[in-house]
Scaffold this motif. Structure first.
Motif, short mmCIF file in Angstrom:
data_model
loop_
_atom_site.label_atom_id
_atom_site.label_comp_id
_atom_site.label_asym_id
_atom_site.label_seq_id
_atom_site.Cartn_x
_atom_site.Cartn_y
_atom_site.Cartn_z
N ALA A 221 -14.01 -30.67 40.01
CA ALA A 221 -14.90 -32.64 39.75
C ALA A 221 -15.59 -32.32 41.30
O ALA A 221 -15.63 -31.44 42.37
CB ALA A 221 -14.15 -33.04 39.89
N ASN A 222 -16.52 -33.06 40.93
CA ASN A 222 -17.78 -33.43 41.93
C ASN A 222 -16.30 -35.42 42.38
O ASN A 222 -17.45 -35.65 43.45
CB ASN A 222 -18.97 -34.26 41.45
CG ASN A 222 -19.86 -32.75 41.42
OD1 ASN A 222 -19.60 -32.75 39.74
ND2 ASN A 222 -20.17 -32.23 41.74
N LEU A 223 -16.01 -35.63 41.13
CA LEU A 223 -15.49 -37.11 41.54
C LEU A 223 -14.59 -36.92 40.76
O LEU A 223 -14.30 -36.73 39.56
CB LEU A 223 -16.18 -38.15 40.96
CG LEU A 223 -16.17 -39.54 41.84
CD1 LEU A 223 -16.13 -39.88 43.11
CD2 LEU A 223 -17.01 -40.79 41.05
N GLY A 224 -13.46 -37.85 41.50
CA GLY A 224 -11.96 -37.66 40.64
C GLY A 224 -11.44 -38.66 41.46
O GLY A 224 -11.58 -39.58 42.00
N VAL A 225 -10.37 -38.94 40.50
CA VAL A 225 -8.88 -40.08 40.43
C VAL A 225 -7.59 -39.80 39.43
O VAL A 225 -7.88 -39.27 38.55
CB VAL A 225 -9.66 -41.74 39.61
CG1 VAL A 225 -10.15 -41.47 38.68
CG2 VAL A 225 -8.61 -42.68 40.13
N THR B 276 -15.99 -27.25 44.19
CA THR B 276 -16.82 -28.51 44.93
C THR B 276 -16.11 -28.94 46.17
O THR B 276 -14.35 -29.01 45.61
CB THR B 276 -16.92 -29.32 43.40
OG1 THR B 276 -15.91 -29.94 43.20
CG2 THR B 276 -18.03 -28.68 42.40
N VAL C 22 -14.00 -32.13 45.77
CA VAL C 22 -14.51 -32.88 45.64
C VAL C 22 -14.35 -34.21 45.75
O VAL C 22 -13.85 -34.63 47.00
CB VAL C 22 -13.07 -33.18 44.17
CG1 VAL C 22 -12.03 -32.91 44.98
CG2 VAL C 22 -13.39 -34.37 42.66
N GLU C 23 -15.00 -36.08 45.61
CA GLU C 23 -14.17 -36.92 46.02
C GLU C 23 -14.21 -37.97 45.39
O GLU C 23 -13.47 -38.14 43.91
CB GLU C 23 -16.01 -38.04 46.37
CG GLU C 23 -15.69 -38.83 46.99
CD GLU C 23 -17.04 -40.13 46.96
OE1 GLU C 23 -18.05 -39.29 45.91
OE2 GLU C 23 -16.96 -41.27 47.00
N LEU C 24 -12.33 -38.51 46.38
CA LEU C 24 -11.18 -38.89 45.65
C LEU C 24 -11.43 -40.07 45.81
O LEU C 24 -11.40 -40.13 46.90
CB LEU C 24 -9.72 -38.20 45.83
CG LEU C 24 -9.40 -36.72 45.36
CD1 LEU C 24 -8.57 -35.85 45.65
CD2 LEU C 24 -9.54 -36.88 43.54
N LEU C 25 -11.87 -41.26 44.68
CA LEU C 25 -11.74 -42.20 44.72
C LEU C 25 -10.27 -42.78 45.20
O LEU C 25 -8.88 -43.05 44.47
CB LEU C 25 -12.16 -43.37 43.51
CG LEU C 25 -13.15 -42.90 43.41
CD1 LEU C 25 -13.68 -43.16 41.66
CD2 LEU C 25 -15.00 -43.40 43.75
N THR D 294 -22.61 -33.31 36.73
CA THR D 294 -21.89 -34.90 37.39
C THR D 294 -20.50 -34.16 36.38
O THR D 294 -20.07 -34.78 35.39
CB THR D 294 -21.96 -35.45 37.77
OG1 THR D 294 -22.93 -35.96 38.72
CG2 THR D 294 -21.16 -37.13 38.90
N LEU D 295 -19.39 -33.67 36.94
CA LEU D 295 -18.04 -33.83 36.54
C LEU D 295 -17.14 -34.70 37.32
O LEU D 295 -16.01 -34.83 38.36
CB LEU D 295 -17.61 -32.28 36.91
CG LEU D 295 -16.19 -31.95 36.57
CD1 LEU D 295 -15.69 -32.27 34.58
CD2 LEU D 295 -16.03 -30.20 36.53
N VAL D 296 -17.09 -35.86 36.50
CA VAL D 296 -15.86 -35.90 37.05
C VAL D 296 -14.26 -36.24 36.66
O VAL D 296 -13.98 -36.18 35.29
CB VAL D 296 -16.09 -38.31 36.05
CG1 VAL D 296 -14.87 -39.25 37.21
CG2 VAL D 296 -17.83 -38.53 37.08
N PHE E 279 -9.78 -30.67 39.56
CA PHE E 279 -9.80 -31.49 40.90
C PHE E 279 -10.74 -30.47 41.92
O PHE E 279 -11.73 -30.92 42.79
CB PHE E 279 -9.06 -32.28 42.27
CG PHE E 279 -8.82 -33.27 41.13
CD1 PHE E 279 -9.63 -34.34 40.84
CD2 PHE E 279 -7.20 -33.71 40.54
CE1 PHE E 279 -9.04 -35.60 40.18
CE2 PHE E 279 -6.78 -34.34 39.64
CZ PHE E 279 -7.90 -35.32 40.10
#
Lengths: 325, 216
Positions: free
Chosen positions: A301-305, B189, B191-194, A285-287, A298
């Protein structure tokens, strides 16, 4: 195809005389490439009896242990020794680890024994009687499928790209002891600065918190250590952060640094150049934390902010501390 | 250039093999006062096999006056194979030292500091030797001075062809790899952005997810 060699050295292939996951992955690669051919484990450096015990039931038929310290001798001497072994036993494939030593030994050994070197292999398959090796090229943007036109194929494999074999513990292979060589060249090792090993080795870490140019400075980069500690992780860096002097070269992840495969990789202020991404192939999992929503990180990535690292890191540390109570 | 300044070497030749643009690269090096430039005009090196490249460079080096030290890049010029420097060393019958950060001379002789599986290693070496150089703060290209750039623009650059290197019959004999395919490796991928109305909300959401994702 003849036998295969798996060549290992201290610090990468074995620690305290015991095989590491990297050398078990090398055996995995040799097993795929060589199908049913016997595999011999060549240990460059002092090992204990444990090596043979730990390799029982992995299809290793022999451990060839060189009774000398590779760090005291050097690549020139071990090259000479490997060249003699290859001439005597004629392996079809020689599998090395793709670290600083392997990247040098591989091509030099191939040149010396008339073989073909392939560095940084990530996959192998047999097709129509040919062994096809895959390796990244163009800064990780592409993968080339190549075939060796000479024997042996001397390959270095990228960590975390092959399944590590699981020793069954049955039928321990015999060990053949081999004498080392006196210095044969004008290159002499004077000193080895062992890198700071606080926290897990990057290659073995389950959690990595890595910082890039977006960290802005040394002070903020250093705070990643706190964040990593809260998550049970190790601190990595992009080339940009190393170039800035915020991180040490041995912390660098990417094509010219380490190849990593943690379960959780948190990229902070890293734009996501392909050279950096090349080191992340096995990440689960890449954040990504980055203030630029169009940053290439991004896209992988799997999850980003979308947040500035300088804002996100202190707040995240506080929040994680608060939740831990 | 640092080694020449320190008196460790007398003469620095900059050599490049390739097609278009090669002359400009060598000219740039002359602009920081390298002593001589050699261009090998060859288009056939644009392959993924480092063997022919090493052979071309080895023949060119043998043609020059006695050379004691070759400094090569670590991998960029050979499509990330990271092999040319080592193959060159073997072809010349010299030692090679890979992934060097710094090369220097002191009263004790020549030294190099390079990557080691457990950190960094300092070595002492005797020429002849091929050293591949990795990027480091200490080895960036120095700034060129205007008069030197002007002088470099007028300086003659030796140019050799494969024919000059007795390789007119082709480079295939030196090829050790067959490249079957080259395919794109770009993975993407979803990406799921928060989201969140404020940084505080985003950080809170992120902290929660990181604690879930953290292996136990």
């Amino acid at each position: 195809m003849g036998d295969s060699f798996v060549v290992a050295w201290p610090g990468t292939g074995f620690e305290s005389g015991v095989p590491t996951r990297i050398s078990l992955e090398q055996i995995g690669a040799a097993r795929t490439a060589a199908e049913s051919a016997p595999i011999r484990f060549v240990a460059l450096g002092p090992t204990s009896d444990l090596v043979a015990k730990e390799l029982a039931g992995t299809r290793i038929v022999e451990v060839i242990a060189v009774a000398a310290n590779v760090d005291e001798l050097g690549n020139d001497e071990y090259l000479e020794l490997l060249d003699r072994l290859v001439a005597e036993r004629r392996p079809g494939v020689v599998v090395l680890a793709n670290d600083a030593r392997g990247r040098e030994l591989g091509p030099r050994l191939a040149a010396r024994c008339g073989g073909a070197a392939i560095n940084d292999v990530i996959a192998v398959r047999n097709e129509d009687g040919r062994t096809i090796w895959s390796r990244p090229c163009f800064g990780g943007k592409a993968v080339a499928d190549v075939v060796a036109r000479r024997t042996p194929a001397v390959v270095t494999i990228r960590p975390r790209s092959f399944q590590a074999v699981v020793p069954s513990g049955e039928s321990e292979p015999p060990t053949t002891a081999l004498a080392g060589l006196a210095n044969v060249s004008g290159v002499v090792s004077e000193e080895i600065h062992v890198a700071d090993r606080s926290g897990a080795r990057l290659e073995d870490a389950k959690v990595i918190v890595a910082g890039g140019r977006g960290m802005g400075g040394q002070e903020m980069f250093d705070r990643l250590t706190e964040l990593a500690a809260l998550l049970g992780g190790t601190v990595g860096a992009s080339l940009a952060a190393v170039d800035q002097g915020w991180a040490r070269v041995e912390q660098q992840v990417g094509l010219t640094g380490k190849f990593v495969g943690p379960e959780l990789y948190i990229a902070v202020g890293i734009s996501g150049a392909s050279q950096h991404i090349a080191g992340l192939a096995a990440v689960k999992t890449l954040v990504a934390i980055n203030n630029d929503p169009s940053a290439p990180i991004f896209r992988v990535a799997n999850l980003g902010v979308v947040l500035d690292a300088n804002e996100a890191i202190p707040a995240l540390i506080d929040e994680l501390r608060r939740r831990r109570g | 250039m640092q080694l020449r300044d320190a008196g460790a070497v007398e003469h620095v030749t900059v050599m490049a093999a390739g097609g278009l643009g090669t002359v400009e690269i060598v000219r740039k090096a002359l602009g920081v006062r390298a002593d001589a430039g050699v261009v090998i005009d060859v288009n056939e090196l644009d392959s993924l096999d480092p063997g022919p490249t090493a052979e071309v460079l080895a023949r060119a080096i043998e043609r020059l006056a006695p050379i004691g030290l070759v400094l090569a890049g670590r991998q960029a010029g050979d499509w990330d194979n990271g092999q040319v420097g080592y193959l060159l060393g073997e072809r010349l019958g010299w030692s090679s030292i890979g992934l060097a950060h710094r090369v220097w001379m002191d009263g004790d002789g020549l030294h190099v500091s390079r990557d080691h599986p457990r950190g960094l290693e300092q070595l002492r070496f005797r020429p002849p030797c091929v050293i591949t150089i990795t990027s480091d703060d200490s080895n960036g290209l120095r700034l060129a001075k205007v008069p030197d750039v002007l002088a470099a623009a007028r300086k003659a650059i030796t140019t050799w062809t494969l024919d000059d290197l007795k390789l007119a019959a082709g480079l295939d004999d030196f090829s050790r790899l067959e490249v079957l395919t080259v395919r794109s490796a770009e993975r993407t991928t979803e990406v799921e952005l928060l989201g969140g109305d404020s940084p505080t909300e985003k950080v809170a959401a992120l902290a929660g997810r990181l604690l879930e994702l953290r292996p136990t």
